[in-house]
Design a protein around this motif. Structure first.
Motif, PDB file in Angstrom:
ATOM      1  N   MET A   1       0.816  -1.276  -0.047  1.00 60.77           N
ATOM      2  CA  MET A   1       0.167   0.066  -0.027  1.00 60.77           C
ATOM      3  C   MET A   1       0.831   1.351   0.035  1.00 60.77           C
ATOM      4  SD  MET A   1      -3.126   1.154   2.570  1.00 60.77           S
ATOM      5  CE  MET A   1      -3.838  -0.170   2.558  1.00 60.77           C
ATOM      6  N   SER A   2       0.622   2.272  -0.979  1.00 57.02           N
ATOM      7  CA  SER A   2       1.315   3.482  -0.959  1.00 57.02           C
ATOM      8  C   SER A   2       1.163   4.279   0.121  1.00 57.02           C
ATOM      9  CB  SER A   2       1.128   4.390  -2.226  1.00 57.02           C
ATOM     10  OG  SER A   2      -0.243   4.488  -2.447  1.00 57.02           O
ATOM     11  N   ARG A   3       1.910   5.110   0.289  1.00 51.15           N
ATOM     12  CA  ARG A   3       1.946   6.094   1.628  1.00 51.15           C
ATOM     13  C   ARG A   3       0.672   7.133   1.255  1.00 51.15           C
ATOM     14  NH1 ARG A   3       7.114   9.714   2.889  1.00 51.15           N
ATOM     15  NH2 ARG A   3       7.769   7.604   3.431  1.00 51.15           N
ATOM     16  N   VAL A   4       0.404   7.343   0.064  1.00 50.03           N
ATOM     17  CA  VAL A   4      -0.714   8.487  -0.156  1.00 50.03           C
ATOM     18  C   VAL A   4      -2.165   7.472   0.192  1.00 50.03           C
ATOM     19  CG1 VAL A   4      -2.000   9.595  -1.952  1.00 50.03           C
ATOM     20  CG2 VAL A   4       0.571   9.707  -1.875  1.00 50.03           C
ATOM     21  N   GLN A   5      -1.935   6.295  -0.113  1.00 57.19           N
ATOM     22  CA  GLN A   5      -3.223   5.545   0.086  1.00 57.19           C
ATOM     23  C   GLN A   5      -3.395   5.441   1.620  1.00 57.19           C
ATOM     24  OE1 GLN A   5      -5.523   4.342  -1.919  1.00 57.19           O
ATOM     25  NE2 GLN A   5      -6.644   3.888  -0.414  1.00 57.19           N
ATOM     26  N   ARG A   6      -2.355   5.076   2.229  1.00 55.49           N
ATOM     27  CA  ARG A   6      -2.292   5.025   3.881  1.00 55.49           C
ATOM     28  C   ARG A   6      -2.940   6.374   4.402  1.00 55.49           C
ATOM     29  NH1 ARG A   6       2.847   2.247   3.278  1.00 55.49           N
ATOM     30  NH2 ARG A   6       3.581   4.193   3.951  1.00 55.49           N
ATOM     31  N   ILE A   7      -2.244   7.550   4.079  1.00 54.11           N
ATOM     32  CA  ILE A   7      -3.040   8.745   4.487  1.00 54.11           C
ATOM     33  C   ILE A   7      -4.394   8.954   4.201  1.00 54.11           C
ATOM     34  CG2 ILE A   7      -2.693  11.207   4.280  1.00 54.11           C
ATOM     35  CD1 ILE A   7       0.100  10.760   3.483  1.00 54.11           C
ATOM     36  N   ARG A   8      -4.762   8.464   3.133  1.00 48.24           N
ATOM     37  CA  ARG A   8      -6.271   8.764   2.600  1.00 48.24           C
ATOM     38  C   ARG A   8      -7.055   7.827   3.538  1.00 48.24           C
ATOM     39  NH1 ARG A   8      -7.230   7.895  -3.616  1.00 48.24           N
ATOM     40  NH2 ARG A   8      -5.966   9.581  -3.724  1.00 48.24           N
ATOM     41  N   ASP A   9      -6.550   6.508   3.732  1.00 42.51           N
ATOM     42  CA  ASP A   9      -7.346   5.682   4.680  1.00 42.51           C
ATOM     43  C   ASP A   9      -7.496   6.308   5.952  1.00 42.51           C
ATOM     44  OD1 ASP A   9      -7.674   4.067   2.461  1.00 42.51           O
ATOM     45  OD2 ASP A   9      -5.996   2.578   2.966  1.00 42.51           O
ATOM     46  N   ALA A  10      -6.399   6.817   6.416  1.00 43.22           N
ATOM     47  CA  ALA A  10      -6.369   7.299   7.879  1.00 43.22           C
ATOM     48  C   ALA A  10      -7.388   8.472   8.075  1.00 43.22           C
ATOM     49  CB  ALA A  10      -5.237   7.744   8.280  1.00 43.22           C
ATOM     50  N   LEU A  11      -7.594   9.324   6.901  1.00 45.36           N
ATOM     51  CA  LEU A  11      -8.429  10.521   7.171  1.00 45.36           C
ATOM     52  C   LEU A  11      -9.844  10.356   6.526  1.00 45.36           C
ATOM     53  CD1 LEU A  11      -5.754  13.259   5.657  1.00 45.36           C
ATOM     54  CD2 LEU A  11      -6.408  12.748   8.178  1.00 45.36           C
TER      55      LEU A  11
END
Length: 393
Positions: A1-11
């Motif tokens: 999972m990319s960093r952008v996707q992890r941030i999106r899932d967190a927010l």
């Protein structure tokens, strides 16, 4: 999972019962507003806590209004949209007859007893949004396929806008117009006609400025406020002094000098200048970011509702987003010298019962649209069907 996707899932708020980011933005702005009204109103009256206490009462009523709107289905407002608009127009006409005149403008109706004055133009925003949303959700096909079908919402807009012109309330006219034009744009109406209509309205605004000496004086003082800094340019020069004193980190909460009878309406129209003075550039940018978050969440709620087939709720959300965006931009631009002086409150922050109440209603509507989109099954809608064609059951 990319960093952008992890941030999106967190927010993301997809798996939550409501849009948490909308609530965070609204609560942060309201809390900051109460603090800044308390600070900006010190020394205005013998009782230094009068405005702080009144603002707290208004804020409590706004919270109650928010919860009330959260409990009422959107369908109830859709069915009564025309009636609500008629009541709003009647009140806009009534204020011209019995309204309380302040600074040459009739915008308030005095209520009996200890009740505060009611600013009718604030309540009129709700009626206008409801009617336009009901119309656009019903005639989406016509607006997208028949360019001239947008004459009806523009004709309806002319009625409250004309009453505001007679008040006169030029700032309210601008907010109403931005709301309707923005909603038409989101409904897919012809951009060519929208830009053409905007050009005609802009030309009319210029004529209004030229015809009235006090408006022309405001424009000339806006272009060079220091040329007459103790008369027509007084408000803007004092606001700019407040910005200059604030620097990056500000003078500290409660340490504003401009609020001490130098800056007029420091707790209402020019509260953003006090924020910039006491909290500095950092505080001013924080306010801009919070409004950006609030408006973005309103538009996202509208987009999700539109994709789910809740067209009325979608257009209500779009209208609220445009109203808050227009009013916040105009207030902050006036305080910082980007626009001529115009009396408009900063939503959720400025002192004012009518403004707080209506903004609380708007936040409650956004939360209701979001709740219906999350918890109701996807609707079978017919946004591309004409009113002359049979509807799907």
């Amino acid at each position: 999972m990319s960093r952008v996707q992890r941030i999106r899932d967190a927010l993301t708020t997809r798996h939550l019962p409501s849009d948490v980011w909308l609530i965070v933005a609204a609560v942060a702005l309201a809390g900051l507003g109460w603090v800044m009204v308390s600070s900006a109103s010190v020394g205005l009256l013998e009782n230094s806590y009068h405005y702080a206490r009144q603002h707290g009462i208004f804020l409590f009523l706004a919270i109650l209004a928010c919860f009330f709107m959260l409990c009422v289905p959107m369908e109830a407002w859709r069915q009564n949209a025309a009636l609500i608009l008629l009541v709003s127009i009647f009140m806009l006409a009534l204020v011209l007859l019995i309204g309380q005149e302040v600074n040459g403008s009739k915008r308030w109706i005095s209520l009996p007893g200890p009740l505060p004055s009611l600013q009718v133009s604030e309540l009129g925003k709700i009626g206008l949004i409801f009617y336009m949303a009901a119309f656009m959700s019903r005639f989406t096909y016509d607006l997208r396929r028949r360019a001239l079908s947008m004459w009806r919402p523009l004709a309806v807009l002319a009625v409250p806008a004309g009453l505001l012109f007679l008040a006169p309330d030029f700032g309210g006219m601008v907010v109403y117009t931005v709301c309707v034009i923005g909603m038409l744009m989101m409904s897919g109406a012809s951009l060519t006609l929208l830009f053409g209509s905007g050009g005609v309205l802009a030309a009319g605004a210029v004529m209004m400025v030229v015809m009235e000496p006090y408006r022309l004086a405001r424009w000339t003082s806006f272009l060079d406020p220091w040329a007459d800094q103790f008369a027509t340019g007084y408000q803007l020069t004092q606001a700019l002094i407040a910005f200059g004193r604030g620097h990056v980190t500000g003078t500290g909460l409660g340490n504003s000098v401009q609020k001490l009878h130098y800056l007029p309406e420091a707790h209402t129209d020019f509260i953003f200048a006090v924020i910039a003075e006491e909290l500095g550039m950092i505080g001013a940018i924080l306010v801009v970011l919070l409004f950006t978050l609030l408006i973005t969440r309103a538009m996202l709620i509208g987009r999700r509702a539109e994709l789910a087939g809740h067209l009325f709720g979608a257009y209500v959300s779009y209208g609220i987003g445009f109203v808050i965006a227009a009013q916040a931009f105009i207030n902050m631009a006036v305080s910082s010298g980007l626009l001529p002086t115009k009396g408009l409150t900063l939503p959720l922050i400025s002192y004012g019962g009518s403004s707080l109440l209506v903004t609380g209603i708007m936040i409650g509507l956004l939360l209701r649209v979001d709740a219906e989109t999350r918890h109701r099954p996807r609707r079978v809608s017919t946004p591309y069907k004409s009113r002359h064609e049979p509807r799907l059951s």
